[in-house]
Design an enzyme around this catalytic site. Structure first.
Site: not given
Ligand code: GDP
Ligand code: IMO
Ligand code: MG
Length: 422
Positions: A14, A17, A41-42, A223, A238, A298-299, A301
């Protein structure tokens, strides 16, 4: 010959990416996911709208970009059908621009049940899995029991499915899990498999190796490095290789073709699910980070655990992936804190170390901090490095010196526009 660049997370997932892969896509012809599945969840934000992608690569909203779901990814037909429909509604041409590797493994309904049964049986020591069936699917892949996307079009697909299902059901029964209606899950699974047949499938390793001669390819990870199956905080990880080494395997190209490795990290640190997190703040400061950063999965909640940036873990991740381009996310979230801290080392059993210990889970790790004066300015409106406040400059200069690398991009908000190239 072009090289293949890689974008990946350096913390516990998270990091942002999705935003950065989408931001970088105009420079690329192809974006290819190399591991993970719908546990990811991207989030991407543009034109005032947020989109969350789980399995589809983050280049899908650019009409000139082809998107590949590589052999290293695990695909749930039911979930990806819903995701495709969502993304199509938002205007993406998925039929033209998404290609599945025939070798990507399928998440079956019983893999999801096994995930739930396994977590249920672990009680207090559960991983905190996203329950998307990731671990059981990779287990079957490595155990040479799995089904792949290419199998969907074969005559004996159902026979193969039945055999695996029978094995899974006996295991699920053994774990004492009975809370499901398999007939409903199977009906939606087979319907989704029929739907998937209408999309492009290929031996994508050939496409990638052909295309790399004339086109620019970005490999997108899911991840984060501290969730890597080999190097993360095992067993709270993971089930795939999230570091750059996962990209050649997960897409089918040779390691010498790796180009730029973009390492993404937050200006602080978060983790969702169970497992060690040395800099976690279980106090009001942590609660504030969660609120200001909107740190909810993001996935799933789920609320994310929050803490200060951890340079021990970050240096480890940079080393493992050969990161040569750093991107700091969510810098705006740190505005308003009186003091901001950076973890520079760990005290383990009274000894100071700058290495991640073998058993992060069972050692008592006390973080050693360097403290910085906070700032109050709103960073979300800054568009150049010179507009950023002095105290923030001090903070990142310290991190750059400690990592011995410049920070090349600073993100100050979720939108594509809120990105400073330094
Ligand atoms: P990912 O899994 O690495 O793609 O990241 P996620 O989407 O799960 O989580 C990143 C969260 O931070 C999302 O809600 C993005 O919209 C938000 N986000 C990304 N970059 C920024 C930033 O620079 N500032 C803030 N406030 N939010 C950001
Ligand atoms: P993105 O790509 C954050 C965490 C889960 C759990 C562990 C194993 O959005 O960054 P799994 O379902 O893979 O067997 O869970 O890894 N986890 C993540 N945490 N961002 C993710 O993906 C994750 N994908 C899995 O919460 O602790
Ligand atoms: Mg994510």
């Amino acid at each position: 010959m072009n090289k293949i660049d890689i974008v990946l997370g350096l913390q516990w997932g998270d990091e942002g990416k999705g935003k950065i892969a989408d931001f970088l896509t105009p420079q690329y012809d192809i974006v290819a996911r190399f591991q993970g599945g719908p546990n990811a969840g991207h989030s991407l934000k543009f034109n005032g709208q947020t989109h969350v992608l789980n399995t589809i690569p983050s280049g899908i909203f650019h009409s000139a970009c082809k998107n590949i779901i590589g052999n290293g990814v695990v695909v749930d037909p039911v979930r990806i059908k819903a995701e495709i429909e969502r993304v199509e509604l938002a205007g993406a041409d998925v039929r033209a621009n998404l290609i599945f590797s025939k070798k990507a493994h399928l998440i079956l309904p019983t893999h999801r049940l096994l995930d739930a049964a396994s977590e249920h049986s672990k009680g207090d020591s559960k991983i905190g899995s996203t329950l998307r069936g990731i671990g059981p699917t990779y287990r079957d892949k490595i155990g040479r029991n799995g089904l792949r996307i290419g199998d969907i079009t074969t005559k004996d697909f159902k026979t193969k499915y039945e055999k695996i299902k029978t094995e899974h059901l006996s295991l699920i029964g053994f774990l004492g899990y009975a809370d499901f209606d398999l007939a409903v899950l199977e009906a939606e699974f087979f319907e989704a498999c029929e739907y998937l047949k209408t999309f492009q499938m290929a031996d994508t390793e050939y496409l990638i190796n052909d295309w790399v001669t004339s086109k620019k390819i970005l490999a997108e990870g899911a991840q984060g490095s501290m969730l890597d199956i080999d190097f993360g905080s095992y067993p709270y990880v993971t089930s795939s290789n999230t570091i750059s080494g996962g990209a050649p395997n997960g897409l089918g190209f040779a390691p010498q073709k790796i180009g730029q490795v973009y390492g993404i990290f937050k200006a602080y640190c978060t983790r969702v699910g169970s497992g060690p997190f040395p800099t976690e703040l279980e106090d009001e400061v942590g609660e504030n980070l969660r609120k200001k950063g909107n740190e909810f999965g993001a996935t799933t909640g789920r609320p994310r655990r929050c803490g200060w940036i951890d340079l021990v873990a970050l240096k480890y991740a940079i080393m493992l992936s050969g990161v040569n381009y750093l991107i700091m996310m969510k810098s705006d979230v740190l505005s308003g804190f009186e003091e901001v801290k950076v973890c520079t080392g760990y005290k383990v059993n009274g000894e100071v170390t700058t290495q991640v210990p073998f058993d992060l889970c069972n050692e008592t790790v006390e973080p050693i901090y360097e403290s910085f004066k906070g700032w109050t300015e709103d960073l979300t409106i800054c568009r150049t490095k010179s507009e950023l406040p002095k105290n923030f400059h001090d903070y990142i200069t310290y991190i750059e010196t400690a990592l011995d690398m410049p920070i090349n991009i600073i993100s100050v908000g979720p939108d594509r526009e809120q990105t400073i190239i330094s």
